[in-house]
Design a protein around this motif. Structure first.
Motif, PDB file in Angstrom:
ATOM      1  N   TYR A  80     -12.021  -0.108  10.444  1.00 56.91           N
ATOM      2  CA  TYR A  80     -10.766   0.507  10.877  1.00 56.91           C
ATOM      3  C   TYR A  80     -10.970   0.931  12.330  1.00 56.91           C
ATOM      4  O   TYR A  80     -11.653   1.927  12.607  1.00 56.91           O
ATOM      5  CB  TYR A  80     -10.385   1.678   9.966  1.00 56.91           C
ATOM      6  N   TRP A 112      -4.418   0.483  13.478  1.00 55.29           N
ATOM      7  CA  TRP A 112      -3.211   1.280  13.230  1.00 55.29           C
ATOM      8  C   TRP A 112      -2.962   2.125  14.468  1.00 55.29           C
ATOM      9  O   TRP A 112      -3.883   2.774  14.973  1.00 55.29           O
ATOM     10  CB  TRP A 112      -3.412   2.155  11.989  1.00 55.29           C
ATOM     11  N   TRP A 129      -2.178  -5.406   0.184  1.00 51.68           N
ATOM     12  CA  TRP A 129      -3.249  -4.399   0.208  1.00 51.68           C
ATOM     13  C   TRP A 129      -3.716  -4.140  -1.224  1.00 51.68           C
ATOM     14  O   TRP A 129      -3.004  -4.484  -2.185  1.00 51.68           O
ATOM     15  CB  TRP A 129      -2.742  -3.104   0.847  1.00 51.68           C
ATOM     16  N   ASP A 159       0.827  -1.209   0.000  1.00 50.29           N
ATOM     17  CA  ASP A 159       0.000   0.000   0.000  1.00 50.29           C
ATOM     18  C   ASP A 159       0.862   1.259   0.000  1.00 50.29           C
ATOM     19  O   ASP A 159       2.021   1.227   0.406  1.00 50.29           O
ATOM     20  CB  ASP A 159      -0.916   0.029   1.239  1.00 50.29           C
ATOM     21  N   GLU A 160       0.270   2.339  -0.438  1.00 50.93           N
ATOM     22  CA  GLU A 160       0.808   3.681  -0.265  1.00 50.93           C
ATOM     23  C   GLU A 160       2.305   3.767  -0.606  1.00 50.93           C
ATOM     24  O   GLU A 160       3.106   4.183   0.216  1.00 50.93           O
ATOM     25  CB  GLU A 160       0.558   4.152   1.176  1.00 50.93           C
ATOM     26  N   TRP A 177      -8.860  -2.428   1.490  1.00 50.56           N
ATOM     27  CA  TRP A 177      -8.957  -1.468   2.603  1.00 50.56           C
ATOM     28  C   TRP A 177      -9.515  -0.134   2.171  1.00 50.56           C
ATOM     29  O   TRP A 177     -10.164   0.546   2.957  1.00 50.56           O
ATOM     30  CB  TRP A 177      -7.592  -1.299   3.281  1.00 50.56           C
TER      31      TRP A 177
HETATM   32  C1  ACM Z   1      -3.546   0.927   4.987  1.00 48.57           C
HETATM   33  O1  ACM Z   1      -4.412   1.296   5.792  1.00 48.57           O
HETATM   34  N1  ACM Z   1      -2.621   1.772   4.547  1.00 48.57           N
HETATM   35  C2  ACM Z   1      -3.518  -0.427   4.466  1.00 48.57           C
END
Ligand code: ACM
Length: 816
Positions: A471, A522, A429, A379-380, A446
């Motif tokens: 989340y 997170w 992801w 991801d990202e 996600w």
């Molecule tokens: C994510 O929340 N960056 C997978």
């Protein structure tokens, strides 16, 4: 050895006051506090407060009593896994009750006075995790096709026993002392009874996951074990351990010691949300898990039928690794372990050095984690470094890749090949869809469910973890001032409960690719394990029911009925769960009366609701709510504030509502025939941060529209605003509530007064307000802006007759 350099306050024990001696799930106490919802068939069986809800549960009269005479029996005395599953439960109950509960060889399963653990292939036909449980006054019989099914049956048995049988978790000895076994070693006066019942049960999904980010903040091994214990209690079976991040590398890799010597430590951490200008806390932070500790965690999880899925992030979220080994980047560095949150432009360069490094790391990871799946992140990962890197561009040329998305796809495919050759499967992801999916990859969706839908359509397996519903770093309460600082969002318990992992737009066959769902935790804003517990519980219980129970049996009122007993159990286990809001104060109310009777409730089994009506914060000395409150109300409004206080001294968030005596607003006098249907709208092009900005903007397109909604003529890209003006004709005198849903901000005025203020940049959320209106025409002014991203706009009304609907087009008029 893990080094705990951080200064977080890990509170290991809490000071609990005396708890009431309520036994079976505390229902009798609950009845005084929680106003039962009569719908949905749960009436006489309040003892069966099991989460997740079993597939079939038939109450039988009577109870089975565990006492000194009870023996345990195994159908297959030589099956060590069966014995382990039985012992897992028996040893807990022995420790809590002081009963001997020996496993004996000389009794048949089902004999009177026994608890039997029976392997039975016919039960196994419902799946390896299925079980059947029969409790009557003579015996307890738990059957399953496998020891795994037996294990899940024992977790149900656990919930059928009084909370006093719960003992401290994984060495975090914070079960309150008064919850300690009353009978341990104290002879026969105690009675530990299980309500008679017949249960047939099996999970809906094979993947039932919880995630934990230990990159941003890390937590002691003891806490990881407690987390695993709690996952097991609610029949979750995957632990996604997010081990590497920009802000810290958390797993020992023998071949690359600098990963933990350098990559596990950051010089400080950003203070709250002071991004710009940046303010750090000045406190060095870090630590990691040794391979020995990782093995311990994996084994501990396995005993609880949980597979640990490690996540080793690539190519992004890898700054800690680059700080340790800068040669893995596309630029020279040096790099620093990141101290603030967000996305770093520095990622692994797709060089041979990087692949060698990652394969070496994964070789050690595969040794430690025997499960089928390895999560590689994905991801990202910004592409700016690759765009500017001759090395990355040379790989693209060599491999015939058209763009950097394809380069990321090439990166992931190479890693997948490595894993497949070693008998493992890759999870990533949903960004791993970009540039083409690796052939056998499983996608973790996600950014909504769209990535999952696309992957399932391509025939790939999918795990649903959409930010919208699962989340658990999002706020749980609407009033942020009542909550610890969080990343954003609003995901209350009920929203998690409403999550459906299989999207309606998949065919049946595509839907079968949805292996299950997972909630993500997170930890940017969670420095302590207590804070993690607060964010996870009770939302984890809603998730558990989503992934275990049949879709058709999911019922929010039914779940709420079972929640109080579960919260008591969590309390006994020393879990810092979020105490529920007080119901009855969800919204401000306008009333056409001088007095109102206010009913409050909260789904907790023990404790008190305390409230104020003078605007002050309720304290342990405020009035106790016992019966509906008879309140005098004025046109100034009466602020009612209430919160739950538990016997252990903890207090929940404060719920607030203002109750105001309404004065009916007279309608506008408009000459007959001077109006036509619909509202007038004006369109404004531009980047707005507030609906107030529209006041200074020059309108572009104007037109007519049948409601407060997107007109269909907005441009596909870019920011814009809309203003709607006209009249609304309400059919009768009364209080009308308006619910405005928008992404981004919006505002509604009726009769010249501000009715709903939902301004500011935000996702599609709703806000409500009310107006007391006499029958007839009232002016309407609504404004809205979109600052990019998704857009949404809807206005609903609930009139004196109740029920929400979109404001009917036939109520709306304007002057031509
Ligand atoms: C994510 O929340 N960056 C997978």
């Amino acid at each position: 050895m893990v080094t705990w350099k951080h200064k977080g306050t890990e509170s290991r024990s809490r000071d609990y006051g005396p708890w009431p001696a309520s036994r079976i799930g505390g229902w009798l106490v609950a009845a005084t506090l929680f106003v039962p919802l009569v719908a949905d068939g749960l009436t006489a069986q309040q003892e069966y407060e099991i989460v997740p809800r079993p597939v079939v549960l038939e109450p039988i009269g009577g109870t089975f009593t565990l006492d000194d005479r009870v023996r345990a029996v195994l159908s297959h005395a030589g099956d060590t896994d069966l014995r382990a599953a039985a012992e897992f439960w028996l040893s807990r109950v022995r420790a809590a009750t002081g009963l001997a509960l020996p496993i004996v060889d000389d009794l048949e399963p089902g004999s009177p006075g026994t608890v039997s653990f029976v392997l039975d292939d016919s039960v196994g036909e419902a799946g390896a995790e299925a079980y059947e449980l029969r409790v009557d006054s003579a015996a307890v019989r738990l059957s399953a096709g496998t020891p795994v099914g037996i294990f899940y049956g024992t977790q149900t048995l656990r919930q059928l026993l009084p909370v006093e049988t719960e003992i401290s978790l994984a060495g975090t000895s914070n079960a309150p002392s008064s919850m300690r076994p009353r009978s341990a070693g104290h002879g026969p006066e105690a009675s530990w009874s299980i309500p008679a019942v017949r249960i047939e049960d099996a999970p809906r999904f094979e993947y039932r996951g919880m995630h934990l980010d230990v990159g941003r903040h890390l937590f002691p091994v003891d806490f990881i074990k407690k987390y695993l214990d709690l996952l097991a209690l609610y029949k979750l079976n995957r632990f996604h351990w997010h081990l590497t991040e920009d802000q810290g590398w958390r797993i020992e890799i023998k071949k690359y010691p600098r990963l933990t010597e350098v990559g596990a430590y950051r010089k400080e951490t950003i203070l709250e949300k002071h991004f710009d200008p940046y303010v750090g806390d000045g406190i060095p932070y870090g630590g990691f898990y040794t391979q020995e500790e990782v093995r311990e965690v994996v084994a501990y999880a396995a005993e609880r039928q949980i597979t640990v899925i490690p996540e080793i992030e690539m190519p992004g979220h890898s700054l800690a690794a680059l700080a340790a080994y800068p040669e893995l980047a596309c630029t020279e560095g040096p790099f620093e372990v990141r101290t603030s949150w967000g996305v770093s432009e520095d990622v692994y360069c797709p060089s041979e050095a990087t692949f060698t490094f990652l394969e070496d790391v994964l070789t050690e990871v595969l040794e430690l984690f025997p499960g089928r799946y390895i999560h590689i992140g994905g991801d990202e990962a910004p592409k700016v470094r690759w765009e500017a890197s001759p090395a990355a561009q040379a790989v693209m040329a060599r491999e015939g890749l058209a763009n950097e998305e394809e380069l990321q796809s090439y990166f992931i495919r190479r890693i997948e090949r490595f894993l497949l050759d070693r008998g493992r499967r890759l999870i990533g992801w949903d960004e791993i869809l970009e540039g083409g999916l690796a052939p056998q990859a499983t996608v973790m969706s996600w950014r909504g469910t769209e990535g999952g839908i696309e992957a399932a359509r391509q025939g790939h397996d999918v795990i649903m973890t959409p930010g919208s519903h699962v989340y658990f770093d999002h706020y749980q309460g609407r009033d942020r001032s009542q909550e610890p600082l969080a990343i954003g969002g609003y995901t209350p318990l009920q929203k998690v409960y409403a999550f459906e992992p299989v999207p309606a737009d998949l065919t049946r066959e595509q839907g079968e690719h949805v292996l299950g769902a997972q909630a993500n935790v997170w930890t940017e804003y969670m420095k302590t394990s207590e804070h993690v517990e607060y964010m996870v519980f009770p939302r984890l219980l809603a998730l558990a029911e989503v992934v275990w129970s049949p879709r058709a049996s999911r019922s929010w009122p039914h779940f709420l009925r079972r929640l109080p007993a579960q919260l008591s159990r969590l309390g006994a286990l020393g879990v810092n769960y979020r105490i529920p809001d007080v119901s009855g104060l969800e919204a401000d109310r306008l009333l056409l009366a001088d007095r109102v009777t206010l009913t409050l409730s909260a789904p907790v089994a023990a404790g008190e609701i305390r409230y104020t009506t003078d605007g002050s914060e309720p304290t342990a000395a405020s009035a106790i709510y016992s019966d509906p409150i008879d309140l005098a109300i004025s046109e100034d409004g009466v602020p009612v504030r209430a919160r739950v206080f538990l016997p252990d001294g903890r207090a929940g968030p404060t719920s607030t509502a203002r109750l105001t005596r309404a004065r009916l607003l007279d309608p506008e006098i408009v000459p007959e025939g001077s109006l036509v249907s619909g509202l007038r709208f004006e369109f404004f092009e531009g980047d707005f941060a507030s609906v107030q900005d529209l006041d200074d903007a020059v309108a572009g397109v104007r037109g007519e529209v049948g409601g407060v909604r997107l007109t269909g003529s907005e441009p596909r890209e870019g920011g814009f605003g809309l203003r709607f003006t006209g009249y609304m004709r309400v059919p009768e005198d009364g209080v009308y509530s308006f619910r405005l849903t928008s992404d981004d901000g919006s505002r509604l005025s009726i009769g010249g007064g501000l009715t709903v203020d939902h301004d500011g940049r935000h996702a599609a959320t709703d806000r409500s307000g009310a107006a007391a209106l006499r029958a007839g025409l009232h002016t309407l002014d609504a404004t809205y802006f979109d600052a990019g991203g998704r857009r949404a706009l809807e206005l609903e009304v609930s009139g004196p007759e109740g029920g929400w609907r979109v404001v009917p087009a036939e109520w709306l008029f304007h002057r031509p």
